[in-house]
Design a protein around this motif. Structure first.
Motif, mmCIF file in Angstrom:
data_model
loop_
_atom_site.group_PDB
_atom_site.id
_atom_site.type_symbol
_atom_site.label_atom_id
_atom_site.label_comp_id
_atom_site.label_asym_id
_atom_site.label_seq_id
_atom_site.Cartn_x
_atom_site.Cartn_y
_atom_site.Cartn_z
ATOM 1 N N VAL A 163 -10.933 30.843 -7.472
ATOM 2 C CA VAL A 163 -9.987 29.755 -7.762
ATOM 3 C C VAL A 163 -8.996 30.187 -8.823
ATOM 4 N N SER A 164 -9.488 30.858 -9.846
ATOM 5 C CA SER A 164 -8.619 31.303 -10.931
ATOM 6 C C SER A 164 -7.565 32.285 -10.423
ATOM 7 N N LEU A 165 -7.977 33.226 -9.551
ATOM 8 C CA LEU A 165 -7.040 34.223 -9.048
ATOM 9 C C LEU A 165 -6.007 33.593 -8.120
ATOM 10 N N VAL A 166 -6.450 32.715 -7.221
ATOM 11 C CA VAL A 166 -5.516 32.062 -6.304
ATOM 12 C C VAL A 166 -4.532 31.174 -7.074
ATOM 13 N N THR A 167 -5.036 30.464 -8.088
ATOM 14 C CA THR A 167 -4.154 29.627 -8.911
ATOM 15 C C THR A 167 -3.097 30.477 -9.608
ATOM 16 N N ALA A 168 -3.524 31.597 -10.180
ATOM 17 C CA ALA A 168 -2.576 32.488 -10.860
ATOM 18 C C ALA A 168 -1.566 33.060 -9.879
ATOM 19 N N GLY A 169 -2.036 33.398 -8.669
ATOM 20 C CA GLY A 169 -1.135 33.940 -7.659
ATOM 21 C C GLY A 169 -0.130 32.919 -7.169
ATOM 22 N N SER A 170 -0.569 31.694 -6.954
ATOM 23 C CA SER A 170 0.342 30.637 -6.513
ATOM 24 C C SER A 170 1.348 30.299 -7.600
ATOM 25 N N THR A 171 0.895 30.326 -8.856
ATOM 26 C CA THR A 171 1.789 30.066 -9.973
ATOM 27 C C THR A 171 2.831 31.177 -10.103
ATOM 28 N N LEU A 172 2.427 32.417 -9.813
ATOM 29 C CA LEU A 172 3.379 33.532 -9.804
ATOM 30 C C LEU A 172 4.417 33.341 -8.696
ATOM 31 N N ALA A 173 3.979 32.908 -7.519
ATOM 32 C CA ALA A 173 4.920 32.658 -6.423
ATOM 33 C C ALA A 173 5.937 31.602 -6.823
ATOM 34 N N ARG A 174 5.445 30.536 -7.455
ATOM 35 C CA ARG A 174 6.348 29.483 -7.899
ATOM 36 C C ARG A 174 7.344 30.023 -8.931
ATOM 37 N N ARG A 175 6.848 30.874 -9.816
ATOM 38 C CA ARG A 175 7.745 31.446 -10.826
ATOM 39 C C ARG A 175 8.826 32.314 -10.166
ATOM 40 N N MET A 176 8.423 33.127 -9.204
ATOM 41 C CA MET A 176 9.402 33.971 -8.517
ATOM 42 C C MET A 176 10.462 33.130 -7.813
ATOM 43 N N LEU A 177 10.037 32.055 -7.169
ATOM 44 C CA LEU A 177 10.964 31.191 -6.434
ATOM 45 C C LEU A 177 11.985 30.517 -7.343
ATOM 46 N N LEU A 234 4.331 37.612 -1.394
ATOM 47 C CA LEU A 234 5.355 38.133 -2.307
ATOM 48 C C LEU A 234 6.712 38.164 -1.604
ATOM 49 N N LEU A 235 6.706 38.545 -0.328
ATOM 50 C CA LEU A 235 7.954 38.531 0.445
ATOM 51 C C LEU A 235 8.513 37.116 0.544
ATOM 52 N N LEU A 236 7.639 36.150 0.781
ATOM 53 C CA LEU A 236 8.086 34.763 0.960
ATOM 54 C C LEU A 236 8.532 34.124 -0.360
ATOM 55 N N SER A 237 8.268 34.795 -1.481
ATOM 56 C CA SER A 237 8.637 34.253 -2.791
ATOM 57 C C SER A 237 9.921 34.856 -3.346
ATOM 58 N N ALA A 238 10.544 35.755 -2.588
ATOM 59 C CA ALA A 238 11.712 36.483 -3.078
ATOM 60 C C ALA A 238 13.000 35.932 -2.465
ATOM 61 N N ASP A 239 14.131 36.382 -3.030
ATOM 62 C CA ASP A 239 15.450 35.936 -2.559
ATOM 63 C C ASP A 239 16.008 36.807 -1.447
ATOM 64 N N TYR A 240 15.598 38.074 -1.403
ATOM 65 C CA TYR A 240 16.068 38.983 -0.354
ATOM 66 C C TYR A 240 14.987 40.036 -0.147
ATOM 67 N N ARG A 241 14.686 40.331 1.145
ATOM 68 C CA ARG A 241 13.556 41.196 1.457
ATOM 69 C C ARG A 241 13.992 42.304 2.407
ATOM 70 N N ILE A 242 13.712 43.550 2.059
ATOM 71 C CA ILE A 242 14.038 44.697 2.889
ATOM 72 C C ILE A 242 12.746 45.433 3.236
ATOM 73 N N GLY A 243 12.514 45.663 4.524
ATOM 74 C CA GLY A 243 11.362 46.426 4.962
ATOM 75 C C GLY A 243 11.781 47.766 5.532
ATOM 76 N N VAL A 244 10.789 48.527 6.002
ATOM 77 C CA VAL A 244 11.074 49.848 6.558
ATOM 78 C C VAL A 244 10.552 49.947 7.990
ATOM 79 N N GLU A 245 11.215 50.781 8.770
ATOM 80 C CA GLU A 245 10.773 51.048 10.130
ATOM 81 C C GLU A 245 9.430 51.777 10.103
ATOM 82 N N GLY A 246 8.606 51.517 11.108
ATOM 83 C CA GLY A 246 7.328 52.213 11.180
ATOM 84 C C GLY A 246 6.213 51.306 11.676
#
Length: 229
Positions: free
Chosen positions: A74-88, A109-121
């Protein structure tokens, strides 16, 4: 900045590089390092690039912590969700340069960012929680609901469908895919372009656009703590 997340500032662009083992597992220490790096980026008034190691952004939460007990999970998921909110709601643009796989929290992390670039492969991007026996948390559902295309949302969250980089663009995990050798320059090019916008306008517009999502995440984080606890 940290052994887990390096911090490199150049020309008003801060590059945060995850470095936590083979799959860049997201642990409590990684999240603490993330927050420290974002604090520094705000102080430096920098556009942020988040990246990982060749072939991997992150494979998700540290399973040793997630299986250590309900309190730790619970502590880890809460911290992770709070980080996502901070990024957004971060006052400066955040780009993720995804060098390969991005699974579970890596995909969030991708869904919490403003622009996302991936690589072929032959890389997998998506939310595999249901596949590995985890019921998706409320905050994850709300984030996916807002950022994924409607046609991909149910397939991703309920069916745990994984996407290759090209189909991840269509789903909403990525905005662009480039050859792996071009990732760094593509991310820097995007960051230089974003440096030209008015940051005050960016900040306030971002908060307006994402107000409903941020409110939903606040509620979801509380519900996750109650439900998972």
């Amino acid at each position: 900045m940290s052994e887990l997340i390096s911090y490199h500032l150049e020309d008003g662009i801060a590059t945060l590089t995850l470095n936590n083992g083979k799959v860049n597992a997201i642990s409590p220490d990684v999240i603490a390092a993330f927050n420290s790096a974002l604090d520094q980026a705000v102080q430096d008034r920098a556009v942020v690039i988040i990246t990982g190691q060749p072939g991997i952004l992150s494979g998700g939460y540290d399973l040793k912590v997630m299986t250590a007990g309900p309190k730790q999970a619970v502590s880890l998921v809460t911290a992770g969700s709070t980080l996502a909110r901070r990024m957004l709601s971060h006052p400066f643009p955040i780009i993720v340069a995804c060098p390969g796989h991005a699974v579970a929290k890596g995909a969030f992390l991708l869904l919490s960012a403003d622009y996302r670039i991936g690589v072929e492969g032959p890389f997998s991007i998506g939310l595999n929680e249901v596949q590995i026996g985890m019921t998706m948390h409320h905050a994850g559902i709300e984030l996916a609901r807002d950022r994924l295309r409607r046609s991909a949302f149910h397939r991703s969250v309920i069916n745990a469908e994984m996407f290759d980089p090209a189909s991840a663009v269509d789903a909403g995990f990525l905005d662009k895919v480039v050859p792996a050798e071009q990732l760094q320059e593509a991310a820097l090019s995007a960051a230089r372009q974003l440096k030209k916008i008015n940051m005050n306008a960016h900040k306030h517009t971002k908060l307006k656009v994402r107000k409903a999502l941020l409110d939903s995440l606040d509620d979801a984080i509380i519900r996750d703590q109650e439900h998972m606890g």
